[in-house]
Design an enzyme around this catalytic site. Structure first.
Site, short mmCIF file in Angstrom:
data_model
loop_
_atom_site.label_atom_id
_atom_site.label_comp_id
_atom_site.label_asym_id
_atom_site.label_seq_id
_atom_site.Cartn_x
_atom_site.Cartn_y
_atom_site.Cartn_z
N ILE A 161 0.81 -1.23 -0.04
CA ILE A 161 -0.12 0.01 -0.02
C ILE A 161 0.85 1.08 -0.02
CG2 ILE A 161 -1.83 1.32 1.22
CD1 ILE A 161 -3.04 -1.31 2.08
N ARG A 181 10.96 -1.00 8.07
CA ARG A 181 11.87 -1.56 8.66
C ARG A 181 13.10 -1.84 7.67
NH1 ARG A 181 10.05 -7.16 11.64
NH2 ARG A 181 9.89 -7.48 9.32
N ARG A 243 -3.99 1.41 10.80
CA ARG A 243 -4.74 1.36 11.93
C ARG A 243 -4.59 2.28 12.91
NH1 ARG A 243 -7.12 -2.14 9.39
NH2 ARG A 243 -7.10 -4.39 9.88
N GLU A 272 -11.78 1.84 17.53
CA GLU A 272 -13.05 1.80 16.78
C GLU A 272 -14.45 0.98 17.22
OE1 GLU A 272 -12.10 0.58 12.66
OE2 GLU A 272 -10.41 2.18 12.74
N HIS A 290 -13.66 4.09 8.65
CA HIS A 290 -12.59 2.81 8.10
C HIS A 290 -13.49 2.41 6.95
CE1 HIS A 290 -9.92 -0.74 9.75
NE2 HIS A 290 -10.06 -0.47 8.21
N GLY A 292 -11.11 2.62 3.54
CA GLY A 292 -10.17 2.63 2.80
C GLY A 292 -10.57 1.66 1.68
C1 DGY Z 1 -8.18 -4.85 6.22
O1 DGY Z 1 -8.39 -5.69 5.26
O2 DGY Z 1 -7.29 -4.97 7.06
C2 DGY Z 1 -8.68 -3.43 6.20
O3 DGY Z 1 -8.43 -2.78 6.99
C3 DGY Z 1 -10.07 -3.59 5.80
O4 DGY Z 1 -10.49 -2.11 5.19
#
Ligand code: DGY
Length: 328
Positions: A161, A181, A243, A272, A290, A292
């Site tokens: 991502i 890392r 997160r 959350e 949440h 995304g």
């Molecule tokens: C995941 O798949 O972990 C995402 O946060 C869901 O949106």
């Protein structure tokens, strides 16, 4: 798994097309009304299922797994993040855990980029102004935000991502910096024209926008601590689509309140679905629930991954998306 049709329990409502295919392939219990399972219901599920299909809203902790029946051999998570599953306990009990990587990369990167654009340009405030009938018309000095082009973006976590965010950011004229890392392959670094910072502290003090794209693991809990957030420049923005636990939300809220950080775009929160009420009072934040990875296409692709993981496992093979360890 010896039975032809494993007993699969799904904890939340999934896209119809995925549920239908599950009904064809497995002995499946669906959750059609989508009410999150109680602890008692989850306990019953792990005691009776061969395969559990949870999501990030289920807490699959050591205590729950200690009550699992011997039949439970696979946890086929619907989602990429597995921080809600006690992996060590699962491993200890010989339970395989799979997830759904790759298929939500582009959608999550789009949402990250949307927040990177929206917060410095004050999109939420502007939209609210029009809706509340407050708009008095154009003015040379009103509703000014900050230019994106030419700014420095610091990405924390240059995995799938993070790299997808970097590709988009490059197109918007941002210069890409990252902390990870491990330093990424030189070819990828070159493609992204990315500058690596071994020291997160050093990177934070030099960038204009920070994007959190690393998973939540014990090593990344409160990685953006109060101390680190204070290293940001007062004109800096923070975006998080990963997160909530990666950021100390109380410290972030205080710094946003005092103007020591310019703004934040948050799609995820530490507790959350609870959101710090003080965050809700601020104008310089854009808060999303949440979402995304919330595209029709992505959610079907995630379901397809779950199907393949269960089917391969039931057929006696290693499922493709086994969660091996914690990456960052
Ligand atoms: C995941 O798949 O972990 C995402 O946060 C869901 O949106």
């Amino acid at each position: 798994m010896t039975k032809n049709k494993p007993k699969v329990i799904v904890t939340r409502k999934l896209p119809d097309v995925i549920e239908t295919r599950m009904m064809e392939l497995f002995d499946v219990t669906l959750n059609l009304d989508d009410t999150p399972m109680t602890k008692a219901e989850l306990t019953e599920a792990v005691q009776t299922a061969d395969v559990l299909v949870p999501t990030l809203t289920d807490r699959i902790d050591a205590r729950l797994l200690a009550q699992a029946g011997d039949n439970l051999r696979l946890i086929a998570n619907y989602g990429t993040g597995v921080d809600h599953i006690d992996l060590a306990s699962a491993r200890q009990r010989g339970i395989t855990v799979t997830n759904t990587p790759d298929v939500l990369t582009e959608d999550t990167a789009d949402m990250t980029m949307a927040l990177i654009l929206a917060v410095p340009r004050r999109l939420a405030e502007g939209a609210m102004n029009v809706r509340s009938d407050d708009w008095k018309g154009w003015s040379p000095t009103w509703m000014l935000g900050h230019r994106i082009h030419g700014k420095r973006l610091g990405i924390i976590g240059m995995g799938r991502i993070g790299s997808a965010v970097a590709r988009r950011a490059k197109g918007f004229g941002l210069s890409v910096h990252y902390h990870n890392r491990h330093r990424v392959h030189p070819e990828l670094e070159q493609e992204l024209e990315a500058t690596y910072w071994e020291s997160l502290d050093q990177m934070l003090s030099r960038v204009d926008i920070v994007s959190v794209n690393c998973p939540h693991t014990p090593a990344t809990f409160h990685l953006l601590s109060g101390r680190r957030l204070k290293l940001l420049q007062p004109q800096a923005y923070v975006v998080n689509t990963s997160r909530g636990e990666v950021i100390d939300e109380v410290a972030l809220t205080k710094l946003l309140q005092s103007g020591d950080i310019a703004g934040a775009g948050l799609d995820v929160f530490e507790h959350e679905p609870a959101v710090n009420p003080k965050l809700l009072e601020l104008d310089n934040v854009l808060l999303l629930p949440h979402m995304g990875s919330a595209t029709f296409e992505g959610r079907i692709d995630m379901g397809d991954k779950v199907l393949v993981n269960i089917k391969t496992f039931a057929d006696g093979h290693k499922p493709p998306d086994r969660v091996i360890g914690e990456a960052f």
